[in-house]
Write a protein that holds these residues in place. Structure first.
Motif, PDB file in Angstrom:
ATOM      1  N   LYS A 504      13.670  -3.127 -13.894  1.00 22.83           N
ATOM      2  CA  LYS A 504      12.841  -2.556 -12.810  1.00 22.83           C
ATOM      3  C   LYS A 504      12.432  -1.128 -13.153  1.00 22.83           C
ATOM      4  CE  LYS A 504      13.954  -5.503  -9.151  1.00 22.83           C
ATOM      5  NZ  LYS A 504      13.569  -5.857  -7.849  1.00 22.83           N
ATOM      6  N   LEU A 505      13.367  -0.357 -13.714  1.00 21.94           N
ATOM      7  CA  LEU A 505      13.057   1.036 -14.043  1.00 21.94           C
ATOM      8  C   LEU A 505      11.973   1.104 -15.131  1.00 21.94           C
ATOM      9  CD1 LEU A 505      16.631   2.654 -13.913  1.00 21.94           C
ATOM     10  CD2 LEU A 505      14.761   3.030 -12.302  1.00 21.94           C
ATOM     11  N   LEU A 506      11.990   0.139 -16.053  1.00 19.96           N
ATOM     12  CA  LEU A 506      10.954   0.112 -17.091  1.00 19.96           C
ATOM     13  C   LEU A 506       9.576  -0.163 -16.468  1.00 19.96           C
ATOM     14  CD1 LEU A 506      12.678  -1.659 -20.109  1.00 19.96           C
ATOM     15  CD2 LEU A 506      12.000   0.721 -19.928  1.00 19.96           C
ATOM     16  N   VAL A 507       9.550  -1.010 -15.446  1.00 19.65           N
ATOM     17  CA  VAL A 507       8.277  -1.268 -14.745  1.00 19.65           C
ATOM     18  C   VAL A 507       7.794   0.037 -14.088  1.00 19.65           C
ATOM     19  CG1 VAL A 507       7.211  -2.501 -12.811  1.00 19.65           C
ATOM     20  CG2 VAL A 507       8.787  -3.706 -14.349  1.00 19.65           C
ATOM     21  N   LEU A 508       8.741   0.770 -13.441  1.00 22.85           N
ATOM     22  CA  LEU A 508       8.361   2.012 -12.756  1.00 22.85           C
ATOM     23  C   LEU A 508       7.897   3.079 -13.756  1.00 22.85           C
ATOM     24  CD1 LEU A 508      11.015   2.479  -9.906  1.00 22.85           C
ATOM     25  CD2 LEU A 508       8.916   1.169  -9.906  1.00 22.85           C
ATOM     26  N   LEU A 509       8.438   3.047 -14.966  1.00 25.07           N
ATOM     27  CA  LEU A 509       8.030   4.039 -15.978  1.00 25.07           C
ATOM     28  C   LEU A 509       6.544   3.922 -16.292  1.00 25.07           C
ATOM     29  CD1 LEU A 509      10.599   4.378 -18.912  1.00 25.07           C
ATOM     30  CD2 LEU A 509       9.984   6.024 -17.162  1.00 25.07           C
ATOM     31  N   GLN A 510       6.018   2.705 -16.095  1.00 25.96           N
ATOM     32  CA  GLN A 510       4.596   2.503 -16.431  1.00 25.96           C
ATOM     33  C   GLN A 510       3.704   2.691 -15.211  1.00 25.96           C
ATOM     34  OE1 GLN A 510       4.581  -1.290 -18.902  1.00 25.96           O
ATOM     35  NE2 GLN A 510       6.722  -0.981 -18.406  1.00 25.96           N
ATOM     36  N   ASN A 511       4.318   3.161 -14.103  1.00 24.09           N
ATOM     37  CA  ASN A 511       3.571   3.335 -12.864  1.00 24.09           C
ATOM     38  C   ASN A 511       2.622   4.536 -13.000  1.00 24.09           C
ATOM     39  OD1 ASN A 511       3.117   4.420 -10.068  1.00 24.09           O
ATOM     40  ND2 ASN A 511       4.416   2.672  -9.543  1.00 24.09           N
ATOM     41  N   GLY A 512       1.487   4.465 -12.272  1.00 24.90           N
ATOM     42  CA  GLY A 512       0.522   5.573 -12.370  1.00 24.90           C
ATOM     43  C   GLY A 512       0.999   6.841 -11.684  1.00 24.90           C
ATOM     44  N   LYS A 513       1.943   6.729 -10.737  1.00 20.47           N
ATOM     45  CA  LYS A 513       2.363   7.900  -9.968  1.00 20.47           C
ATOM     46  C   LYS A 513       3.428   8.674 -10.733  1.00 20.47           C
ATOM     47  CE  LYS A 513       0.224   7.819  -5.916  1.00 20.47           C
ATOM     48  NZ  LYS A 513      -0.606   8.945  -5.503  1.00 20.47           N
ATOM     49  N   GLN A 514       3.170   9.945 -10.934  1.00 22.50           N
ATOM     50  CA  GLN A 514       4.107  10.754 -11.725  1.00 22.50           C
ATOM     51  C   GLN A 514       5.486  10.839 -11.058  1.00 22.50           C
ATOM     52  OE1 GLN A 514       2.430  14.376 -13.240  1.00 22.50           O
ATOM     53  NE2 GLN A 514       4.429  15.310 -13.427  1.00 22.50           N
ATOM     54  N   MET A 515       5.488  10.971  -9.728  1.00 20.17           N
ATOM     55  CA  MET A 515       6.773  11.086  -9.026  1.00 20.17           C
ATOM     56  C   MET A 515       7.640   9.851  -9.285  1.00 20.17           C
ATOM     57  SD  MET A 515       7.444  11.442  -4.979  1.00 20.17           S
ATOM     58  CE  MET A 515       7.739  13.155  -4.668  1.00 20.17           C
ATOM     59  N   VAL A 516       6.997   8.685  -9.308  1.00 23.02           N
ATOM     60  CA  VAL A 516       7.731   7.432  -9.547  1.00 23.02           C
ATOM     61  C   VAL A 516       8.277   7.416 -10.977  1.00 23.02           C
ATOM     62  CG1 VAL A 516       7.547   4.916  -9.612  1.00 23.02           C
ATOM     63  CG2 VAL A 516       6.330   6.201  -7.851  1.00 23.02           C
ATOM     64  N   GLN A 517       7.446   7.845 -11.929  1.00 24.06           N
ATOM     65  CA  GLN A 517       7.907   7.883 -13.331  1.00 24.06           C
ATOM     66  C   GLN A 517       9.100   8.842 -13.490  1.00 24.06           C
ATOM     67  OE1 GLN A 517       3.870   8.829 -14.911  1.00 24.06           O
ATOM     68  NE2 GLN A 517       4.378   7.328 -16.482  1.00 24.06           N
TER      69      GLN A 517
END
Length: 1113
Positions: A504-517
């Motif tokens: 799941k964290l790897l999916v979030l790393l590719q998220n467009g939102k910097q805060m999420v990354q």
């Protein structure tokens, strides 16, 4: 300007016409730099050459100028010149000038109309009076003030009280003889004056005066002022004068902080009135917040009034309700949903912030037993209500009270976890965010209990929250909560969830939102750190992403993302180890090195994160990191040498630092000065100091090239009082630096330097540590300093000279005295009328910290005794008056244990030279052998063994009593229970020494078999080796009593050998083991086969196999 024209100008300025002097004063306020600096140089010239004329001119200007600005400036300049500091000119003035100044000041204060100038004049008069009144150089001043207080002029009354207030602060002792007069003046004005300014000034003077009275009975004479104090506040509110009311509240807060017990008799009325103000929504927020601050300050005044506020549960409940209501003042701001870091507080109001902060402080101050019942009563209604704000408030409050209520909340974990997890499905994203926030906070404050009991519910719920793509801020917060959860988590708990969480964290790393990354990076770093080698499985999937972020995040907007990637890479590297990480490490180091060389802005987070990443990479790579040190060290030293960014202003100045303007500034008020410190600078400095310590610890002798620079940087920081972390890091580094130097010299890599270099470094570090210890205000850091000093002494050893030992011994006396007085102070607090169980718990924690100090004192004395042996005894004699009281029954277990250990060290290390102490200490030692505390018993029986070994005839007369004391320990029904086993093992060892060294003075036929029956010993591994070696020696010399008539005890001896040898090398040294095997081989050859078979059969099958393989190899 040449000197002649300057002289002419000065002559004109000091001439009869006042205009040129007034022009000079106005130029001092000029906005033109040139005009101002010219005026300053002339002013300073006059101050130096003709202080009398200058002082008179300034005082005259005050009385004659029609313009407000020059009068104000004149009052400020006079105050500076008459204040006892570098500019103090009073002693240089003639007697007649001094008299003129004093009377002019008193004339001015009577005629001045401007409120701000009157205030400045009061400051000037107070400063001067506090300097010269103690020498009775202004006898007119007190009669003048007493007369003014009763005059018809409210302005003059107010001025008199303002001066009283300051005199009470500076030289209160001089006013104490006038207590009776002051009491009636205060009472009269607080109750009867119709002028609010006079009443506030009287309130200020009364509160300052009460604080300067040292004895409670003197303060109690002023109890009857309290109703007047409170009515000053309430009447101001009734008249809508909130500014006046806020002044009164600030004064009352000061009283609550310094003399809370003064309020005790009227506590119900005072606190009730304050809560009424806090509840009145028609009042300004600032007024309500100050009323809350007053009540919170009272709850926090633990040292002066322990337990007092817990006696008013109805008030705590009311205050909790007020704070909960303030948490509802939050709006659903659109910007919050954008998930940009700068909008994190969007929608939060000042009410909300005060509510949040005060719930935290309240819980810490009064504790869980008081707060949890109140929360349990009020929160269900909030959680059941339809409004999202109420759900949100309940969850925020749970997070805020967790730290102060942790012990009680842990007992009700089920209820707490249910409350929070049920809100994860709430419709409103702010409520979901608050639920995650609560889980994160609870993971920190209630860990590891929460992790152990509820991992199977919390981790899957957080994983689901990471799928909340509708609300990126919630997603990011869920990732951050994984960090909180895993910090208190063992690899065993975490590993089963890793597959799901990491993917799941790897999916979030590719998220467009910097805060999420950023949230995902922090969580990955923490998960890797907590799961250690279990993370290897994910390394190949995770590392490419991390490197991509590191290399590509070059924009200013991505700086934090890059910094977090560095942190994550270094923690992952440490978790998986050098072999797995080596190839990527090189690439990562290249990126860091190129960044290191680039120009970075001062607020760039990269610097601080990079300092930490380098240190982790060093820990991971060990000596392989050395080639990079020349790149790492220069900027690191630069950060460690940062000067604190400090601004100092007057506490009551008009251009006050506005604390709310700048989060990075922390302000503290010291006396009449307000000091603002830039915290980001201090944090970078602390990080750098910690990293220097890490490098020295990790690289050992490899750190040699930097020792001198680092020592020169860190030694002065032992007294860096702006920041505890900086001091702690400097303290920890001291022994590491010495150790690095010593190893470098021993291994011949110190560029030809020898032991003299180690001595020079030791001579620089040890005295600095001793001096810093003397001034250290924090007990915990004191203990760390003692620990570091002890390590330094062990490394320096005989390099210490007598002068240094003397200063260490003197400091130990100071530490023991200071610690005893802190302990007595706590004992006094325990006698307070409101003292209760919660206070008892807090005192216990403080006492444990104090014991840590004593522990370290014992360690240092042990090191000095082991190092200098009998040469230390003259110092020991000096210390005995400090150590003997530590044996008393009324001292703590730990103090008694330490005192015994110190004597044990003396007896063991100084041998014959210590015999002269036996008469004093042995009676104590014998009595302590049967102490209730196993730790004290262990130290005492160990000491008996030492005295038996080294005491010769001095010990002989006590043999009988020593034996009976040891038998009590050995025959106790619970002797071998876990808590008693170490005392038991040491008693066995002591009995063995009596058998060995006093063989002819005891009934050996009885004592030696009794000793044999206790063997083997298996818990105190040091004593086990000693005892089993002694047994071996006795068998080698065929000790008659040991083997018994007809070798009756031989099977027991063989059985002991078998047990000891089968335990590996824990219970015997290599040498003793081979002697035992030799003895067993001799027995094999000399004993009749039937006897041998019978002995052999008494062993367990596993023992037989192990012994056979040892004997045949």
């Amino acid at each position: 300007m040449d000197s002649e024209s300057t002289q002419q100008q000065v002559a004109a300025i000091l001439g009869a016409d006042p205009a040129p002097f007034e022009t000079l004063i106005s130029h001092l306020m000029s906005t033109s730099n040139e005009q101002r600096s010219q005026a300053e140089s002339i002013f300073n010239l006059i101050k130096q050459n003709d202080p009398n004329s200058l002082a008179i001119k300034l005082a005259n200007l005050l009385t004659t100028s029609p313009h407000i600005e020059p009068r104000a400036m004149s009052a400020i300049l006079l105050r500076k010149l008459l204040t006892r500091d570098d500019d103090f000119i009073w002693p240089k003035l003639t007697h007649s000038t001094q008299s003129s100044i004093k009377s002019l000041l008193l004339t001015c204060i009577q005629h001045e109309q401007s409120k701000s100038i009157i205030k400045k004049l009061c400051d000037t008069i107070s400063e001067l009076a506090s300097s010269i009144l103690p020498e009775n150089q202004w006898p007119e001043i007190l009669p003048f003030i007493f007369h003014s207080v009763t005059s018809d002029s409210p302005k003059l009354q107010e001025s008199a009280f303002l001066i009283f207030a300051q005199l009470a602060q500076y030289i209160g002792g001089i006013l104490v003889p006038y207590t009776k007069d002051l009491h009636s003046v205060f009472l009269q004005n607080l109750n009867n004056s119709s002028n609010p300014d006079v009443r506030i000034a009287a309130l200020s003077a009364a509160i300052n005066f009460i604080q300067c009275l040292a004895i409670a009975s003197q303060r109690d004479r002023f109890q009857d002022l309290l109703p007047g104090m409170m009515s000053t506040l309430t009447e101001a509110l009734n008249l809508g004068q909130e500014a006046t009311a806020q002044e009164a509240l600030e004064l009352m807060i000061e009283l609550a902080g310094t003399e809370p017990r003064f309020l005790r008799k009227q506590l119900v009325d005072v606190v009730g009135a304050m809560l009424q103000i806090a509840e009145a929504e028609s009042l300004e927020e600032g007024t309500r917040h100050l009323a809350i601050e007053f009540v919170i300050t009272l709850t926090e005044a633990r040292e002066r009034a322990p337990g007092m506020m817990r006696k008013l549960p109805q008030f705590i409940s009311r205050l909790f309700a007020i704070l909960m209501k303030m948490l509802l003042d939050v709006e659903d701001e659109v910007l919050w949903h954008s998930a940009e870091a700068e909008h994190e507080d969007a929608g939060e109001t000042s009410n909300y912030s005060v509510g949040q902060e005060c719930l935290d402080r309240l819980a810490i101050a009064v504790g869980g037993n008081t707060i949890v019942p109140v929360a349990s009563e009020q929160l269900p209604a909030y959680l059941a209500a339809p409004e999202w704000q109420k759900h949100h408030a309940a969850l925020i409050s749970l997070a805020q009270i967790a730290e102060g209520c942790s012990k009680v909340m842990i007992k009700n974990l089920e209820q707490v976890v249910n409350m929070v997890l049920n809100s994860f499905q709430d419709r409103h994203p702010r409520v979901r965010w608050a639920a995650i926030n609560a889980i994160g906070q609870l993971s920190t404050d209630l860990g590891p209990d929460l992790q152990v009991q509820y991992h199977n519910r919390v981790l899957p719920t957080l994983a689901t929250a990471m799928d909340d793509f509708q609300s990126p801020r919630v997603q990011a917060h869920a990732a951050s909560a994984v960090l909180n959860f895993s910090e208190n988590c063992t690899p065993e708990i975490l590993t089963p969830y890793l597959d799901g969480i990491v993917s799941k964290l790897l999916v979030l790393l590719q998220n467009g939102k910097q805060m999420v990354q950023e949230g995902a990076l922090t969580a990955l770093a923490s998960v890797a750190d907590s799961s250690q080698e279990h993370f290897q499985k994910y390394y190949d999937a995770v590392m490419p992403y991390l490197k991509t972020i590191l290399v590509n995040s070059t924009d200013k907007s991505n700086r934090m993302l890059r910094a977090k990637a560095m942190e994550c890479i270094s923690l992952v590297g440490m978790a998986v180890g050098k072999d797995k990480f080596r190839d990527d490490a090189k690439q990562v180091m290249e990126v860091l090195m190129s960044l290191q060389g680039s120009q970075m802005e001062t607020d760039d987070p990269t610097t601080s994160y990079m300092l930490q990443a380098w240190a982790r990479l060093c820990k991971c790579l060990g000596q392989d990191f050395l080639p990079y040190m020349s790149v790492v060290m220069p900027p690191l030293l630069q950060s460690a040498q940062l000067k604190p960014d400090v601004t100092i202003s007057s506490a009551d100045s008009d251009n006050e630092l506005d604390e709310s303007d700048d989060d990075s500034m922390e302000t503290i008020t010291l006396g009449d000065k307000r000091i603002g410190i830039k915290t980001s600078v201090l944090e970078e400095k602390a990080t750098a100091c910690n990293m220097l310590c890490c490098y020295a610890d990790e690289l050992k002798e490899g750190f040699y090239p930097w020792i001198d620079q680092v020592a020169l940087t860190l030694v002065p920081l032992l007294k860096f009082y702006f920041h505890e972390e900086v001091r702690k890091a400097a303290v920890s580094a001291m022994p590491e630096l010495l150790r690095s130097a010593k190893l470098a010299v021993e291994k011949g890599i110190a560029q030809g330097r020898n032991e003299i270099y180690v001595k020079q470094l030791s001579d620089y570090i040890v005295p600095a540590l001793v001096e810093a210890l003397h001034k250290e205000p924090d007990t915990e850091i004191c203990a760390s300093m003692l620990d570091a000093l002890n390590e330094c002494l062990q490394i320096s050893g005989l390099l210490l000279d007598e002068g240094q030992v003397r200063s260490i011994v003197d400091e130990i006396k100071h530490v023991i005295t200071a610690s005893s007085s802190r302990t007595s102070e706590r004992a006094e607090r325990a006698k307070a009328e409101d003292f209760d169980a919660e206070e008892g718990e807090l005192l216990r924690e403080e006492n444990e910290q104090e014991e840590e100090v004593f522990d370290q004192v014992g360690e240092i004395l042990g090191t000095l005794i082991k190092t200098f042996k009998a040469a230390f005894l003259p110092f020991f004699d000096e210390l005995s008056s400090y150590l003997v009281p530590m044996w008393d029954k009324d001292k703590t277990t730990e103090e008694r244990r330490i005192a015994i250990c110190i004597f044990d060290d003396v007896a063991e290390q100084c041998r014959e030279a210590a015999l002269k102490y036996y008469d004093t200490y042995l009676p104590f030692l014998l009595e302590a052998c049967n102490d209730e505390s196993p730790d004290v018993r262990q130290a005492a029986v160990y000491g008996l063994g030492v005295c038996a070994e080294h005491g010769g005839s001095a010990f002989k007369s006590l043999l009988g009593e020593a034996l009976s004391r040891l038998y009590v320990v050995l025959r106790h029904p619970n002797a071998v229970q876990p808590e008693n086993i170490l005392a038991y093992d040491n008693a066995v060892s002591a009995l063995g020494k009596i058998c060995n060294f006093h063989h002819d003075s005891i009934d050996s036929a009885q004592v030696i078999p009794a000793w044999l029956n206790c063997l083997p010993i298996k818990d105190d591994l040091i004593e086990a080796k000693v005892v089993h070696d002694q047994l071996c020696s006795m068998v080698e010399r065929s000790d008659r009593e040991l083997l018994g008539p007809n070798n009756e005890y031989l099977p027991k001896v063989v059985q002991i050998f078998a047990e000891v040898l089968c335990a590996g090398r824990d219970l015997v040294t290599e040498q003793t083991a081979s002697r035992m095997i030799t003895l067993l081989r001799q027995l094999q050859q000399t004993l009749p086969p039937a006897t041998l078979a019978s002995i052999w059969s008494s062993l367990q099958p596993q023992q037989q196999l192990t012994l056979q393989s040892m004997l045949s190899s």
